[in-house]
Design a protein around this motif. Structure first.
Motif, PDB file in Angstrom:
ATOM      1  N   ILE A   9      37.356 -28.315 -22.669  1.00  0.00           N
ATOM      2  CA  ILE A   9      36.946 -28.473 -21.276  1.00  0.00           C
ATOM      3  C   ILE A   9      38.095 -28.022 -20.435  1.00  0.00           C
ATOM      4  O   ILE A   9      39.241 -28.052 -20.632  1.00  0.00           O
ATOM      5  CB  ILE A   9      36.691 -29.915 -20.770  1.00  0.00           C
ATOM      6  CG1 ILE A   9      35.498 -30.458 -21.406  1.00  0.00           C
ATOM      7  CG2 ILE A   9      36.440 -29.980 -19.078  1.00  0.00           C
ATOM      8  CD1 ILE A   9      35.119 -31.864 -21.035  1.00  0.00           C
ATOM      9  N   VAL A  10      37.601 -27.224 -19.256  1.00  0.00           N
ATOM     10  CA  VAL A  10      38.681 -26.554 -18.254  1.00  0.00           C
ATOM     11  C   VAL A  10      38.223 -26.944 -16.993  1.00  0.00           C
ATOM     12  O   VAL A  10      37.134 -27.127 -16.376  1.00  0.00           O
ATOM     13  CB  VAL A  10      38.423 -25.091 -18.337  1.00  0.00           C
ATOM     14  CG1 VAL A  10      39.357 -24.444 -17.007  1.00  0.00           C
ATOM     15  CG2 VAL A  10      39.243 -24.384 -19.392  1.00  0.00           C
TER      16      VAL A  10
ATOM     17  N   LYS B  40      33.320 -25.638 -21.717  1.00  0.00           N
ATOM     18  CA  LYS B  40      32.898 -25.879 -20.589  1.00  0.00           C
ATOM     19  C   LYS B  40      33.828 -25.903 -19.334  1.00  0.00           C
ATOM     20  O   LYS B  40      34.922 -26.494 -19.693  1.00  0.00           O
ATOM     21  CB  LYS B  40      32.468 -27.405 -20.710  1.00  0.00           C
ATOM     22  CG  LYS B  40      31.390 -27.558 -21.938  1.00  0.00           C
ATOM     23  CD  LYS B  40      30.364 -26.763 -22.034  1.00  0.00           C
ATOM     24  CE  LYS B  40      29.436 -27.226 -23.367  1.00  0.00           C
ATOM     25  NZ  LYS B  40      28.223 -25.975 -23.490  1.00  0.00           N
ATOM     26  N   CYS B  41      33.419 -25.433 -18.297  1.00  0.00           N
ATOM     27  CA  CYS B  41      34.478 -25.498 -17.150  1.00  0.00           C
ATOM     28  C   CYS B  41      33.645 -26.406 -15.969  1.00  0.00           C
ATOM     29  O   CYS B  41      32.619 -26.285 -15.656  1.00  0.00           O
ATOM     30  CB  CYS B  41      34.492 -23.905 -16.889  1.00  0.00           C
ATOM     31  SG  CYS B  41      35.080 -22.839 -17.698  1.00  0.00           S
ATOM     32  N   LEU B  42      34.497 -27.312 -15.450  1.00  0.00           N
ATOM     33  CA  LEU B  42      34.202 -28.065 -14.438  1.00  0.00           C
ATOM     34  C   LEU B  42      35.024 -27.593 -13.096  1.00  0.00           C
ATOM     35  O   LEU B  42      36.158 -27.628 -13.610  1.00  0.00           O
ATOM     36  CB  LEU B  42      34.363 -29.633 -14.742  1.00  0.00           C
ATOM     37  CG  LEU B  42      34.187 -30.558 -13.555  1.00  0.00           C
ATOM     38  CD1 LEU B  42      32.670 -30.700 -13.355  1.00  0.00           C
ATOM     39  CD2 LEU B  42      34.360 -31.917 -14.162  1.00  0.00           C
ATOM     40  N   VAL B  43      34.499 -27.473 -11.929  1.00  0.00           N
ATOM     41  CA  VAL B  43      35.092 -26.852 -11.057  1.00  0.00           C
ATOM     42  C   VAL B  43      35.400 -27.960  -9.914  1.00  0.00           C
ATOM     43  O   VAL B  43      34.595 -29.084  -9.754  1.00  0.00           O
ATOM     44  CB  VAL B  43      34.208 -25.873 -10.360  1.00  0.00           C
ATOM     45  CG1 VAL B  43      34.752 -25.608  -8.657  1.00  0.00           C
ATOM     46  CG2 VAL B  43      33.802 -24.357 -11.086  1.00  0.00           C
ATOM     47  N   LEU B  44      36.596 -27.809  -9.415  1.00  0.00           N
ATOM     48  CA  LEU B  44      37.089 -28.880  -8.409  1.00  0.00           C
ATOM     49  C   LEU B  44      37.237 -27.851  -6.891  1.00  0.00           C
ATOM     50  O   LEU B  44      37.491 -26.845  -6.963  1.00  0.00           O
ATOM     51  CB  LEU B  44      38.723 -28.982  -8.591  1.00  0.00           C
ATOM     52  CG  LEU B  44      38.858 -30.110  -9.741  1.00  0.00           C
ATOM     53  CD1 LEU B  44      40.279 -29.964  -9.779  1.00  0.00           C
ATOM     54  CD2 LEU B  44      38.346 -31.630  -9.426  1.00  0.00           C
TER      55      LEU B  44
ATOM     56  N   GLY C 247      29.520 -18.989 -14.949  1.00  0.00           N
ATOM     57  CA  GLY C 247      29.387 -19.839 -16.408  1.00  0.00           C
ATOM     58  C   GLY C 247      29.847 -21.411 -16.279  1.00  0.00           C
ATOM     59  O   GLY C 247      29.912 -21.949 -17.263  1.00  0.00           O
ATOM     60  N   ALA C 248      30.256 -21.826 -15.052  1.00  0.00           N
ATOM     61  CA  ALA C 248      30.820 -23.218 -14.812  1.00  0.00           C
ATOM     62  C   ALA C 248      29.600 -24.339 -15.139  1.00  0.00           C
ATOM     63  O   ALA C 248      28.468 -24.028 -14.890  1.00  0.00           O
ATOM     64  CB  ALA C 248      31.375 -23.371 -13.472  1.00  0.00           C
ATOM     65  N   SER C 249      29.990 -25.340 -15.807  1.00  0.00           N
ATOM     66  CA  SER C 249      29.067 -26.478 -15.833  1.00  0.00           C
ATOM     67  C   SER C 249      28.797 -27.185 -14.790  1.00  0.00           C
ATOM     68  O   SER C 249      27.722 -28.169 -15.102  1.00  0.00           O
ATOM     69  CB  SER C 249      29.388 -27.102 -17.301  1.00  0.00           C
ATOM     70  OG  SER C 249      29.300 -26.218 -18.437  1.00  0.00           O
TER      71      SER C 249
ATOM     72  N   ILE D  32      29.408 -32.971 -19.065  1.00  0.00           N
ATOM     73  CA  ILE D  32      29.485 -31.504 -19.469  1.00  0.00           C
ATOM     74  C   ILE D  32      29.892 -31.452 -21.078  1.00  0.00           C
ATOM     75  O   ILE D  32      29.592 -30.665 -21.567  1.00  0.00           O
ATOM     76  CB  ILE D  32      30.109 -30.857 -18.329  1.00  0.00           C
ATOM     77  CG1 ILE D  32      32.008 -31.187 -18.846  1.00  0.00           C
ATOM     78  CG2 ILE D  32      29.884 -30.791 -17.059  1.00  0.00           C
ATOM     79  CD1 ILE D  32      32.615 -30.284 -18.097  1.00  0.00           C
ATOM     80  N   SER D  33      30.733 -32.701 -21.212  1.00  0.00           N
ATOM     81  CA  SER D  33      31.226 -32.494 -22.574  1.00  0.00           C
ATOM     82  C   SER D  33      29.715 -32.652 -23.755  1.00  0.00           C
ATOM     83  O   SER D  33      29.913 -32.186 -24.785  1.00  0.00           O
ATOM     84  CB  SER D  33      32.118 -33.723 -23.147  1.00  0.00           C
ATOM     85  OG  SER D  33      31.363 -34.785 -23.020  1.00  0.00           O
TER      86      SER D  33
END
Length: 225
Positions: free
Chosen positions: A54-55, A81-85, A101-103, A122-123
């Motif tokens: 995860i990013v 998997k990418c999670l945005v802040l 491509g963010a999840s 997301i995981s």
């Protein structure tokens, strides 16, 4: 059986915020912070080097935007998997990140439990849309090319469930839905939970986005919200 921790890469250009994020994971056995980055180019390099699962990244990154970094990372490693802040400073930048491509995404002022709910979601391969998502943002996502549900099994919904889905999309509370449908709030709560489970979402925004992408509601239904 003990499972290996989920490897996480953190990225933010503010060192103080980055330190705060790291602190959240110190007591978490489920996750392990394997690296940190303070600009987009460094983020891409660290992702290649450490191969995180995860990013977790800010959108506004120096040298290379979060969205462009996410695109490079997910192209090179589709299972990451990418999670945005985000601070919601630019709604369109969130759309760009999702299309890259963010999840999912969360706001920087979220309660920490929402962060861990998002990471868990997301995981498992499901998208996450933060609780603070407003109607404008839902419409923007609805019009975008982003569709995390396109390759997933589509469950069947009863007519009654479709009515509740429509009311959730109109941002009605359980109490309001109960009054409209002459049900008890507890019954609505249980049926809402069942809808969430069928859609594999965690928030009402997730319901609305799922409903739009699967033609359960139209964008015109939400125009006045």
């Amino acid at each position: 059986m003990n499972r290996s921790p989920i490897r996480i890469l953190l990225a933010d250009d503010h060192e103080l915020y980055l330190d705060g994020l790291k602190g959240l994971f110190l007591t978490q056995q489920v996750y392990e912070v394997v690296a940190e980055a303070q600009n987009g180019i460094e983020l891409v390099k660290m992702a290649k080097l450490y191969q995180p699962q995860i990013v977790l990244t800010d959108l506004r990154m120096p040298l290379l935007s979060g969205a462009k970094a996410i695109n490079k990372i997910t192209q090179a490693s589709p299972t990451c998997k990418c999670l945005v802040l985000t601070n919601y400073e630019n709604d369109l930048s969130v759309i760009e990140a999702l299309e890259a491509g963010a999840s999912g995404y969360i706001t920087k002022n979220m309660p920490k439990q929402q962060l861990f709910t998002a990471l868990d979601q997301i995981s498992r391969g499901y998208p996450y849309f933060c609780q603070a998502t407003n109607a404008k943002m839902i419409r923007l996502i609805g019009r975008s090319n982003y569709n995390p549900f396109s390759h997933k099994y589509s469950p069947k919904f009863t007519d009654h469930e479709k009515t509740i889905i429509y009311l959730i999309c109109l941002q009605k509370s359980n109490q309001e839905i109960a009054r409209i449908l002459s049900l008890s709030p507890r019954t609505v709560e249980n049926r809402r939970a069942r809808i969430y489970q069928k859609m594999s979402v965690k928030t009402s925004a997730g319901v609305a986005i799922y409903a739009i992408k699967n033609d359960l509601v139209t964008l015109n239904d939400l125009e006045d919200q």
